[in-house]
Design a protein around this motif. Structure first.
Motif, PDB file in Angstrom:
ATOM      1  N   ALA A  80       1.000  -0.870   0.131  1.00  0.00           N
ATOM      2  CA  ALA A  80       0.150  -0.149   0.034  1.00  0.00           C
ATOM      3  C   ALA A  80       1.108   1.187  -0.352  1.00  0.00           C
ATOM      4  N   THR A  81       2.139   1.094   0.994  1.00  0.00           N
ATOM      5  CA  THR A  81       2.632   2.645   1.105  1.00  0.00           C
ATOM      6  C   THR A  81       3.443   2.337  -0.514  1.00  0.00           C
ATOM      7  N   VAL A  82       4.103   1.668  -0.759  1.00  0.00           N
ATOM      8  CA  VAL A  82       4.967   1.509  -2.316  1.00  0.00           C
ATOM      9  C   VAL A  82       3.073   2.418  -3.207  1.00  0.00           C
ATOM     10  N   VAL A  83       2.231   1.455  -3.258  1.00  0.00           N
ATOM     11  CA  VAL A  83       1.108   1.856  -4.901  1.00  0.00           C
ATOM     12  C   VAL A  83       0.919   3.784  -4.250  1.00  0.00           C
ATOM     13  N   VAL A  84       0.613   3.929  -2.886  1.00  0.00           N
ATOM     14  CA  VAL A  84       0.657   5.483  -2.396  1.00  0.00           C
ATOM     15  C   VAL A  84       1.827   6.258  -2.963  1.00  0.00           C
ATOM     16  N   ARG A  85       3.351   5.944  -2.798  1.00  0.00           N
ATOM     17  CA  ARG A  85       4.060   6.170  -3.299  1.00  0.00           C
ATOM     18  C   ARG A  85       4.217   6.789  -4.755  1.00  0.00           C
ATOM     19  N   SER A  86       4.302   5.627  -5.374  1.00  0.00           N
ATOM     20  CA  SER A  86       4.022   5.679  -7.128  1.00  0.00           C
ATOM     21  C   SER A  86       2.522   6.090  -7.224  1.00  0.00           C
ATOM     22  N   LEU A  87       1.785   6.641  -6.580  1.00  0.00           N
ATOM     23  CA  LEU A  87       0.264   7.400  -6.932  1.00  0.00           C
ATOM     24  C   LEU A  87       0.938   9.133  -6.989  1.00  0.00           C
ATOM     25  N   ALA A  88       1.556   9.066  -5.679  1.00  0.00           N
ATOM     26  CA  ALA A  88       1.967  10.756  -4.843  1.00  0.00           C
ATOM     27  C   ALA A  88       3.079  10.562  -6.674  1.00  0.00           C
TER      28      ALA A  88
END
Lengths: 185, 168
Positions: free
Chosen positions: B106-114
């Motif tokens: 989830a952190t990776v996803v959020v970071r990539s989204l950012a």
């Protein structure tokens, strides 16, 4: 199509056989369109509203209460739809309640009623216009009773009014029509 | 003109036989009531003889077509719902219920989204700068660009709406 057949059709539609609903539309399209037409006074609006009525009826068919007739239920939807439309259209309806008894027609009375002297076609035209001047709550009962030939009892079920009130409103509506017509002649 | 008592009940069929007979006897000699009854009957007769309008020829067919469209539309929404549930289930299976892995992912996803958001902003910013530079309308350019953006949003909304309603 009698009441039992109607219930069979409703059951079939509720089980997913949508095509059977067409039989109910065919059975009631004319009375519903005529009712709405006399309520709103315009044929195009009446057919559009009648379509809405049949669609609404289909969508909420699961909520149909079998203790009433299908026609009662359908006319209840039609009444609500027509009155809602009239409210939205904001037609300048002059409230006649309480006023019509004081109204003095602008004709010279020779003792006989001017309505008796009118030719049939002209009376119907004037009457059609006069209905549009009635407040919606009077219009609905008079149209249901005289135009769609609904009984007093069924009108009471459709409108949710006591039987005595229905009879009273129809009587008063006819008196209002008489006053309006006398003013037109 | 004052109404006689009982006239309304007589005309609305609200009398029992006894009262009705008494009123009919009264009617025989009361000119006022006779006139009222005559007029009421005349109006009733004219109302009942109103010509009836016919339904449009294809009225029932139009209603049925509308119903089928609605049914299709509901079916389509059902499919969308099912698809969402399936995707969620698939994600659950892939992640295998490993909470720390899920949190990490989830952190990776959020970071990539950012990151994606940041890149998107940069792209939009650059395009805007080019557009503003190209448009010779000075202060009108941002308003025009905003208008075009809103129009595109509206077109997108209408297209999505007509698809969800089962129409093209």
């Amino acid at each position: 199509m009698d009441v039992t057949e109607e219930l069979q059709v409703i059951d079939a539609v509720l089980k997913g056989d949508v095509d059977r609903y067409e039989a109910l539309v065919n059975r009631y399209q004319k009375p519903i369109i005529n009712f709405i037409f006399r309520m709103v006074g315009n044929y195009e609006d009446a057919t559009e509203l009648a379509q809405d009525v049949f669609i609404k009826s289909y969508v909420s068919l699961a909520g149909f209460n079998r203790q009433y007739r299908f026609s009662t239920w359908l006319f209840r939807i039609a009444t609500n739809r027509a009155i809602d439309f009239l409210r939205k259209r904001k037609v300048a309806v002059v409230s006649m309640e309480g006023d019509y008894e004081d109204y003095t027609p602008q004709y010279k009375s020779d003792g006989s009623s001017p309505l008796e002297t009118l030719e049939d076609g002209r009376l119907k035209t004037l009457l059609g216009d006069a209905i549009q001047q009635l407040p919606p709550e009077y219009r609905e009962v008079i149209v249901l009773y005289h135009v769609t030939e609904t009984s007093y009892e069924e009108i009471a079920e459709i409108t949710g009014l006591p039987l005595g009130t229905v009879k009273n409103r129809i009587f008063r509506a006819r008196k209002m029509l008489k006053k309006i017509l006398e003013g037109e002649i | 003109m004052k109404e006689c008592k009982g006239l309304k009940d007589y005309l609305t069929d609200a009398m029992d036989e006894d009262r009705k007979m008494r009123f009919v006897a009264h009617l025989a000699h009361c000119k006022t009531c006779q006139a009222s009854v005559k007029e009421d009957y005349a109006i009733s007769k004219a109302l009942s003889a109103f010509p009836k309008v016919n339904a449009p020829t294809k009225f029932a067919a139009t209603v049925m077509r509308e119903l089928v469209l609605r049914k299709r539309s509901r079916f389509a929404w059902g499919l969308y719902g099912a698809a969402v549930v399936l995707v969620a289930a698939l994600v659950g299976v892939i992640l295998g219920g490993n909470v720390s892995a899920v949190a990490g992912q989830a952190t990776v996803v959020v970071r990539s989204l950012a990151d994606f958001g940041g890149s998107l902003y940069t792209v939009v910013h650059n395009i805007s700068a080019i557009l503003f530079g190209a448009l010779p309308m000075g202060r009108m350019a941002p308003a025009l660009a905003g208008g075009i953006f809103m129009a595109l949003c509206f077109v997108f909304y209408k297209t999505a709406f007509s698809f969800s309603a089962g129409r093209k």
